[in-house]
Enzyme design. Structure first.
Site, short mmCIF file in Angstrom:
data_model
loop_
_atom_site.label_atom_id
_atom_site.label_comp_id
_atom_site.label_asym_id
_atom_site.label_seq_id
_atom_site.Cartn_x
_atom_site.Cartn_y
_atom_site.Cartn_z
N ALA A 228 0.92 -1.33 -0.02
CA ALA A 228 0.02 -0.07 0.08
C ALA A 228 0.65 1.07 0.07
CB ALA A 228 -0.76 -0.10 1.29
N PRO A 229 0.44 2.15 -0.67
CA PRO A 229 -0.84 2.32 -1.78
C PRO A 229 -0.59 1.93 -2.92
CG PRO A 229 0.30 4.54 -1.65
CD PRO A 229 1.20 3.43 -0.47
N GLY A 230 0.40 1.28 -3.40
CA GLY A 230 0.80 0.59 -4.69
C GLY A 230 1.84 1.00 -5.65
N ASP A 247 -0.87 -6.09 1.90
CA ASP A 247 -0.82 -5.04 2.97
C ASP A 247 -2.19 -4.75 3.79
OD1 ASP A 247 -0.43 -2.34 4.22
OD2 ASP A 247 1.37 -2.30 2.93
N LYS A 313 16.82 -0.54 4.87
CA LYS A 313 16.93 0.83 5.61
C LYS A 313 18.18 0.96 6.09
CE LYS A 313 12.99 1.47 3.99
NZ LYS A 313 12.44 2.24 2.81
#
Length: 363
Positions: A228-230, A247, A313
């Site tokens: 999400a959101p894609g 998600d 990350k």
């Protein structure tokens, strides 16, 4: 003493330098790095014969924090505004340069570049205008072929200001195909988020152009963890894949309307596909890098995907050391528990921020 100039993301000069020291030492070369914060490049000093050796043996695709690197032919700090071309010609006609790099001349093309900084952006217009006269001037002194050739080394003019430039070269078999090492991608107006450009760039960096038709093709099955959101799902859909978007958050309606996306409301760390028919696994979850690395590795080992692209990350300090540790753990696990030969690549992409992107596939 000459050396190489390595282009990097501003703010990551120390990480780029640490990696260069590590990789060059492994090749038996012991130079030193010169860095300044936020300058967008690192200078590695060594002897001319060592620098030319690095041009061939320091594999760009294996460097995480370096976008492009060039062997220094000359460093001109007092370019006259009225005739910069002549000053570059004089520098390249220097007897020591000619003798040390006799095998490099003539080069097949010239790239006029700047660091990826605000000052560099202000120089970009000048660089575009200067490319043609510089190319003509270098052909006159036979440092460039009469016609462009991708079989010869490439000359680079790396401008730090209107008066200062590094002139260098890279070999055609060990260079980025893009100016400054940066692919210029346009953000699609219908994409759900800007993160979409990360996966678009990753496909271009990690999958050779001549293999894309076979490895990234319509009809493949893909899984996007933390979808999400894609943004990343968008890139899979536009390439014709059928996507399981995992998600608990909402997906963009425009993606759901394509009929290519199945939204699975589940924790990305717990989900596994029912069938082993997934080619691509992608993941851009904000989570501890060690945990993401273990998840991706387990998917590959269990045969739940053939290729994976994911982001790790970065910590605030000692980023290169931490990344090297993450990647070594992944490699060791794949060797000990895996299913044969594999390819692992990692890069801090242009569209990455405090992260690197990793690609793994079975060979």
């Amino acid at each position: 003493m000459t050396g190489i100039v390595a282009y990097c993301r501003p703010g990551f000069e120390n990480d780029c330098a640490a990696e260069l020291q590590d990789k060059t030492a492994a090749l038996g070369i012991y130079g030193y790095c010169q860095t300044k914060p936020q300058q967008g490049f690192v200078v590695y000093r060594c002897q001319s014969e060592e620098a030319e050796h690095l041009a061939k043996k320091l594999i760009l695709s294996e460097l995480i924090f370096t976008r492009q690197f060039i062997v220094i032919l000359a460093h001109v700090t007092d370019l006259p505004q009225e005739d910069r071309v002549s000053a570059v010609q004089v520098a390249l006609l220097d007897e020591d340069v000619q003798e040390a790099f006799a095998g490099v001349k003539p080069c097949g093309d010239i790239r006029v570049e700047t660091p990826d900084t605000n000052d560099g952006k202000e120089l970009s217009k000048f660089c575009r205008k200067f490319t043609v006269p510089l190319r003509q001037g270098l052909r006159k002194i036979e440092w460039l072929t009469a016609k462009e050739s991708d079989r010869r080394p490439t000359l680079h003019a790396f401008f730090l200001s209107n008066q200062e430039v590094y002139i260098g070269f890279s070999y055609s078999f060990n260079q980025s195909p893009w100016l400054m090492g940066i692919p210029r991608l346009r953000f699609p107006s219908d994409a759900p988020s800007r993160s979409t450009l990360k996966l678009d760039e990753a496909f271009q960096v990690f999958v050779p152009e001549h293999e894309r038709e076979e490895r990234i093709t319509s009809g493949m099955n893909a899984v996007d963890l933390g979808a999400a959101p894609g943004g990343w799902t968008y890139q899979l859909v536009r390439r014709g894949m059928m996507v399981q978007a995992v998600d608990n958050g909402p997906m963009a309606e425009s993606l759901m309307e394509t009929g290519q996306v199945k939204h699975v409301r589940e924790d990305g760390f717990k989900y596994r596909p029912k069938k082993k028919n997934v080619t691509w696994l992608v993941c851009d979850m904000v989570e501890k890098p060690a945990r993401v690395g273990e998840l991706m590795t387990s998917w590959l080992i269990d045969g739940d995907c053939k290729e994976a692209i994911f982001n790790l990350k970065l910590p605030m300090k000692r980023r290169y050391a931490a990344v090297a540790e993450y990647l070594e753990h992944i490699k060791q696990t794949l060797v000990e528990q895996g299913r044969g030969r594999f390819e692992l690549q990692a890069k801090q992409l242009y569209h990455d921020r405090e992260e690197i992107t990793v690609h793994i596939r079975w060979l």
